[in-house]
Motif scaffolding. Structure first.
Motif, PDB file in Angstrom:
ATOM      1  N   ALA A   1       0.867  -1.317   0.100  1.00  0.00           N
ATOM      2  CA  ALA A   1      -0.075   0.054   0.153  1.00  0.00           C
ATOM      3  C   ALA A   1       0.656   1.189   0.142  1.00  0.00           C
ATOM      4  CB  ALA A   1      -1.085  -0.051   1.426  1.00  0.00           C
ATOM      5  N   THR A   2       2.032   1.069   0.571  1.00  0.00           N
ATOM      6  CA  THR A   2       3.081   2.161   0.559  1.00  0.00           C
ATOM      7  C   THR A   2       3.579   2.752  -0.938  1.00  0.00           C
ATOM      8  OG1 THR A   2       4.952   1.092   1.203  1.00  0.00           O
ATOM      9  CG2 THR A   2       3.376   1.856   2.974  1.00  0.00           C
ATOM     10  N   ALA A   3       3.431   1.711  -1.683  1.00  0.00           N
ATOM     11  CA  ALA A   3       3.923   1.884  -3.030  1.00  0.00           C
ATOM     12  C   ALA A   3       3.108   2.373  -3.870  1.00  0.00           C
ATOM     13  CB  ALA A   3       4.743   0.583  -3.410  1.00  0.00           C
ATOM     14  N   VAL A   4       1.724   2.695  -3.645  1.00  0.00           N
ATOM     15  CA  VAL A   4       0.514   3.024  -4.717  1.00  0.00           C
ATOM     16  C   VAL A   4       0.068   4.190  -3.790  1.00  0.00           C
ATOM     17  CG1 VAL A   4       0.485   0.791  -5.996  1.00  0.00           C
ATOM     18  CG2 VAL A   4      -0.713   1.098  -3.795  1.00  0.00           C
ATOM     19  N   THR A   5      -0.994   4.825  -4.593  1.00  0.00           N
ATOM     20  CA  THR A   5      -1.698   5.872  -3.960  1.00  0.00           C
ATOM     21  C   THR A   5      -3.210   5.653  -4.436  1.00  0.00           C
ATOM     22  OG1 THR A   5      -1.363   7.197  -5.978  1.00  0.00           O
ATOM     23  CG2 THR A   5       0.227   7.617  -4.323  1.00  0.00           C
ATOM     24  N   GLY A   6      -4.007   6.546  -3.689  1.00  0.00           N
ATOM     25  CA  GLY A   6      -5.354   6.674  -4.141  1.00  0.00           C
ATOM     26  C   GLY A   6      -6.121   5.436  -3.535  1.00  0.00           C
ATOM     27  N   LYS A   7      -7.169   5.000  -4.217  1.00  0.00           N
ATOM     28  CA  LYS A   7      -7.932   3.858  -4.334  1.00  0.00           C
ATOM     29  C   LYS A   7      -7.229   2.501  -3.965  1.00  0.00           C
ATOM     30  CE  LYS A   7     -12.175   5.645  -6.393  1.00  0.00           C
ATOM     31  NZ  LYS A   7     -13.235   5.473  -7.522  1.00  0.00           N
ATOM     32  N   ASP A   8      -6.112   2.420  -4.687  1.00  0.00           N
ATOM     33  CA  ASP A   8      -5.325   1.103  -4.676  1.00  0.00           C
ATOM     34  C   ASP A   8      -4.626   0.926  -3.323  1.00  0.00           C
ATOM     35  OD1 ASP A   8      -5.860   0.450  -7.495  1.00  0.00           O
ATOM     36  OD2 ASP A   8      -4.041   1.258  -8.149  1.00  0.00           O
ATOM     37  N   SER A   9      -4.269   2.181  -2.850  1.00  0.00           N
ATOM     38  CA  SER A   9      -3.749   2.172  -1.577  1.00  0.00           C
ATOM     39  C   SER A   9      -4.872   1.785  -0.448  1.00  0.00           C
ATOM     40  CB  SER A   9      -2.993   3.360  -1.291  1.00  0.00           C
ATOM     41  OG  SER A   9      -2.379   3.395   0.197  1.00  0.00           O
ATOM     42  N   ASP A  10      -5.696   2.458  -0.686  1.00  0.00           N
ATOM     43  CA  ASP A  10      -6.912   2.446   0.427  1.00  0.00           C
ATOM     44  C   ASP A  10      -7.639   0.965   0.293  1.00  0.00           C
ATOM     45  OD1 ASP A  10      -6.787   4.999   1.105  1.00  0.00           O
ATOM     46  OD2 ASP A  10      -8.394   5.778  -0.426  1.00  0.00           O
ATOM     47  N   GLY A  11      -7.427   0.250  -0.790  1.00  0.00           N
ATOM     48  CA  GLY A  11      -7.975  -1.083  -1.001  1.00  0.00           C
ATOM     49  C   GLY A  11      -7.182  -2.078  -0.200  1.00  0.00           C
ATOM     50  N   LEU A  12      -5.628  -1.779  -0.665  1.00  0.00           N
ATOM     51  CA  LEU A  12      -4.729  -2.785   0.148  1.00  0.00           C
ATOM     52  C   LEU A  12      -4.987  -2.616   1.568  1.00  0.00           C
ATOM     53  CD1 LEU A  12      -1.900  -2.388  -2.402  1.00  0.00           C
ATOM     54  CD2 LEU A  12      -3.055  -4.410  -1.924  1.00  0.00           C
TER      55      LEU A  12
END
Length: 848
Positions: free
Chosen positions: A816-827
């Motif tokens: 999750a720290t390597a992505v942003t937005g919805k992708d991070s929230d989902g992880l």
């Protein structure tokens, strides 16, 4: 009892988690009983015999909607020695309607008390040991309302199981089956549920007439009833223990075979009827082989084998009626990748009909006289049918399973009078270590004495309860030797020797030094062979290691090419053998055994980076006569090394195309796939049309590294016939492709798996969920796995699953720290859901 499948559940867990990259620290969190556990201070003696079972007659019918059994029992008993006016029967979770003494065909009520686990009966008089009496009990068994727990080998203990009784689960048959071991027969009929009890038996089952039934002994009558039911009566004229009583009911195809005029039959779900002979067809040969080597002909009236859906263990040796988990039902394609696995299970359960059913462990502390023999029977069958290489590979894997257990949970005595729970006896010590101990015993006394001793033991203890000391006495009677030294160190002790082996040459003499390095004070007595290869000849020296440091000096005229310590490769130990690589080259070419060649291959794998001779040895081993060693050699080649790659590619390519073993072919394809070289794309695509699911899996995974879209398209085509390793391969491709529509395939495949096979499927599923960033799918998958832990109802299983969910949650938080937005929230949301599920599963485990 067969621990799923030839391994205890702990071995499955360790293997599955290691394959998914689990850490040692994670695997160590197993909830093993602490040394100060009060239960470990209880001496687990054989059950005291006040009354002896003589005969049990049952009349049962089933209430499918309620999951009840309505039963009538007539139990004939007699005092064991001392006169008694009372009787205690095990009867778990029942409603008791009537208890009476039967005299002159009439029932006279008896006074009794019942605490939901035991029935305490006041008899009508004081009975002497010469008098028998007959008790009648009317009862209702309610297994689904009973709160019980299982073990690592037996994941549930309800005794009686209704499978899809309402017919509401699609693609699942309606069945009933029983599981008595350890003490769960008393869930479905009142009895003295102890291994040291034996009696004859008669069971009448009333079932809808569309179903077939199976039980112990012989089917003596079938009566059609006016209400659309049928009553089948099975009769067992030879005595056996209550935990071996069984019933099974369902819509099965029955395939008939025969052996010496006795019925041999195979009960399978109807779609597998055409595969029955390929699955079970060697059973008559096994009956002949075991009867011959034991000098004791199969004693029972028939031998049947049946499969059960959602079975709670690997298989169970119910006398004359073995029950297998549904894993036994395999198509011809699946059997290509089976590597004699099913046959080992069949052999294991059949051998129990001598060791366990005929001569039975008098207590769970002495379970070795049942399970160690059944484990070793697998070796004996493989040796007979497929050669010593196949048997030695099986023995090696068993030894590794035991050593892995020791690493993570410590060691235990083989005969164990102190344990937390009797279910704990079903472990790698009793099974795999016990089997290896029998192999050492065979080597120590010789084949002729070994099998003669087993004959003497069986004849002396037939239809009786027995223990390890009686096995020792049989060996002493045959060999004329005191065998306490062997039994004290291996049966009544724990651990294994750790040997450091070195050599000193002086003139025309060589001295072999063998030092025992184990930390424990125990010093092992180890008879073993030392083979000296010199001048083109082999000379054997039989020695006994009995001190912390022993030395053995031998003369030679030509300096030896190889000194092969423990030449028969039988000693269960860890060895550090200090010798030159040239000796391994000679060993591979001249020493005959599987382990000789395996050790040489492993030495070459370590040395291939800086030793051309090691590369030559590995290439030579890819043409070994035994497929298991070809597979090992192929997988050991380090293709990142230019010299290895140049030598190996032609060989691996040929193996990938033509090796007769699907396992070896798959290993070669996997190696080539790691190169990610487009020149092999055609080969990989061709592999996806192979009859073997394992080869298909290797091919499609390798192709995915070159052309994910093409591999994805082929995966969609293969979905309609997907089993075994191919399921995991397709799941891996779908995880990489990231199409939400494909997630249902993995979820459905997991749902379709049942029994203990579901555990392996759970690790595949969790590996898939670890790679998927789809919150809805992850939550659904976690819920499915969590439901599985409820089904298994086993603290050890649940602890492992909990730990692994925590591990995946940590990985998703990192991702999750390597992505942003919805992708991070989902992880992050997925990680939180996994941690919550992990905590819930762990809490349930801690209650066990």
């Amino acid at each position: 009892m067969n621990q799923h499948l030839k391994r205890s559940l702990l071995g499955v867990l360790i293997g599955g988690m290691a394959g998914l990259g689990a850490t040692s620290s994670l695997m160590a969190q197993t909830g093993i009983a602490a040394p100060e556990d009060p239960a470990m201070k209880i001496y687990r003696a054989a059950a005291t015999k006040v009354n002896d079972l003589v005969h049990t007659k049952l009349d049962v019918r089933f209430d499918y909607p309620k999951r009840y059994l309505y039963g009538k029992a007539w139990i004939t008993l007699k005092p064991h020695f001392y006169a008694t006016d009372s009787l205690i029967l095990d009867a778990k979770g029942m409603d008791i309607h009537e208890v009476a003494i039967v005299k002159g065909g009439k029932n006279s009520p008896l006074k009794y008390s019942y605490d939901s686990l035991q029935l305490h009966i006041k008899l009508d008089k004081n009975y002497q040991a010469t008098e028998s009496y007959n008790i009648y009990i009317s009862y209702t068994a309610k297994p689904n309302e009973l709160k019980v727990k299982g073990s690592a080998a037996i994941t549930d203990a309800k005794g009686l199981y209704f499978i899809n009784p309402d017919g509401t689960e699609p693609n699942k048959p309606t069945q009933i089956w029983t599981q008595g071991e350890t003490e769960s027969s008393s869930v479905w009929f009142p009895t003295i549920d102890k291994t040291n009890q034996k009696c004859t038996e008669e069971i009448s089952m009333t079932v809808p007439k569309k179903y077939v039934t199976l039980s112990n002994g012989k089917l003596v009558s079938q009566k059609t009833n006016p209400d659309g039911t049928r009553t089948d009566t099975w009769k067992m004229d030879l005595p056996h223990s209550p935990y071996l009583f069984m019933m099974a009911v369902g819509e099965y195809a029955i395939v008939k075979d025969t052996w010496k005029g006795k019925e041999v039959s195979y009960y399978l779900e109807k779609p597998f009827e055409k595969y029955a002979k390929n699955i079970f067809g060697n059973t008559p040969e096994m009956l002949t082989f075991y009867s011959n080597i034991l000098g004791y002909e199969y004693p029972w009236v028939k031998y049947s084998q049946i499969t059960g859906r959602d079975y709670v263990s690997g298989a169970m040796e119910n006398t004359t009626a073995t029950l297998h988990g549904e894993f036994m039902q395999k198509t011809d394609r699946e059997l290509l990748d089976n590597n004699n696995y099913n046959e080992s299970v069949i052999a294991h359960e059949l051998f129990h009909h001598w060791f366990g059913d005929l001569a039975t462990a008098k207590s769970w502390s002495n379970l070795t006289v049942n399970e160690s023999f059944a484990d070793y029977s697998e070796y004996l069958w493989l040796e007979h049918k497929y050669g010593r290489d196949a048997a030695d590979e099986h023995g090696y894997e068993a030894a590794m399973s035991y050593l892995s257990m020791v690493q993570y949970s410590g060691d235990k005595n083989l005969v164990r009078f102190y344990y937390r729970d009797r279910e704990d006896m079903f472990d790698q010590v009793t099974y795999q270590k016990g089997g290896r101990i029998l192999h050492m015993l065979r080597n120590a006394v010789g084949d002729s004495a070994f099998f003669k001793s087993l004959n003497v033991y069986l004849k002396a203890n037939a239809f009786k309860a027995t223990e390890a000391h009686q096995l020792r006495l049989a060996f002493e009677e045959v060999t004329g030797r005191d065998m306490n030294w062997f039994f004290n160190q291996w049966y009544f002790g724990q651990g294994f020797p750790e040997l450091d082996i070195s050599y000193k040459y002086s003139g025309n003499k060589v001295t072999v030094f063998i030092q025992q390095l184990q930390k424990a004070d125990k010093v092992w007595q180890l008879p073993l062979a030392i083979d000296i290869y010199s001048g083109g000849k082999k000379e054997r020296h039989n020695v006994t290691v009995s001190n912390r440091v022993d030395s053995f000096t031998f003369n030679f005229s030509t300096k030896p090419d190889l000194i092969n310590v423990d030449a028969e490769k039988v000693i269960l130990s860890k060895k550090d053998d200090h010798r030159d690589f040239s000796t391994y080259v000679y060993q591979y070419a001249h020493a005959p055994l599987y382990m000789d060649r395996r050790i040489a291959i492993e030495a070459a794998a370590e040395a291939q980076g800086n030793n051309p001779e090691a590369v030559k040895l590995l290439i030579q081993a890819t043409k070994d006569k035994y497929h298991g060693l070809r597979t090992l050699a192929a997988g050991s080649l380090n293709l990142k090394l230019p010299a290895v790659k140049a030598a190996a590619l032609p060989v691996l390519t040929e193996m990938a195309k033509q090796d007769p073993s699907s396992l070896t072919k798959a290993a070669a394809i996997k190696q080539l796939g790691e190169l990610k070289d487009p020149q092999y794309a055609t080969l990989f695509e061709a592999a996806t049309k192979d009859p073997s699911y394992g080869v298909e899996a290797a091919g499609i995974e390798a192709l995915a590294e070159l052309d994910l879209d093409k591999a994805y398209g082929i995966a969609k085509q293969l979905e309609k016939d997907t089993k075994g390793k191919l399921v995991g391969a397709i799941a891996s491709i779908y995880a990489r492709k990231g199409n939400p529509a494909d997630i249902s395939f993995v979820a459905t495949k997991f749902d379709e798996t049942s029994g203990q096979d579901k555990l392996n499927a759970a690790f595949d599923y969790l590996g898939f969920l670890a790679k998927v960033n789809n919150t809805e799918a992850v939550q659904r998958g976690v819920d499915q796995v969590k439901a599985m832990t409820v089904q298994f109802n086993n603290g050890q299983v649940n602890t492992y699953i909990s730990n692994w969910l925590q591990e995946i949650a940590r990985k998703k938080d990192m991702d999750a720290t390597a992505v942003t937005g919805k992708d991070s929230d989902g992880l992050k949301q997925q990680a939180a859901y996994m941690r919550k599920a992990s905590d819930s599963i762990r809490a349930a485990a801690n209650k066990e």
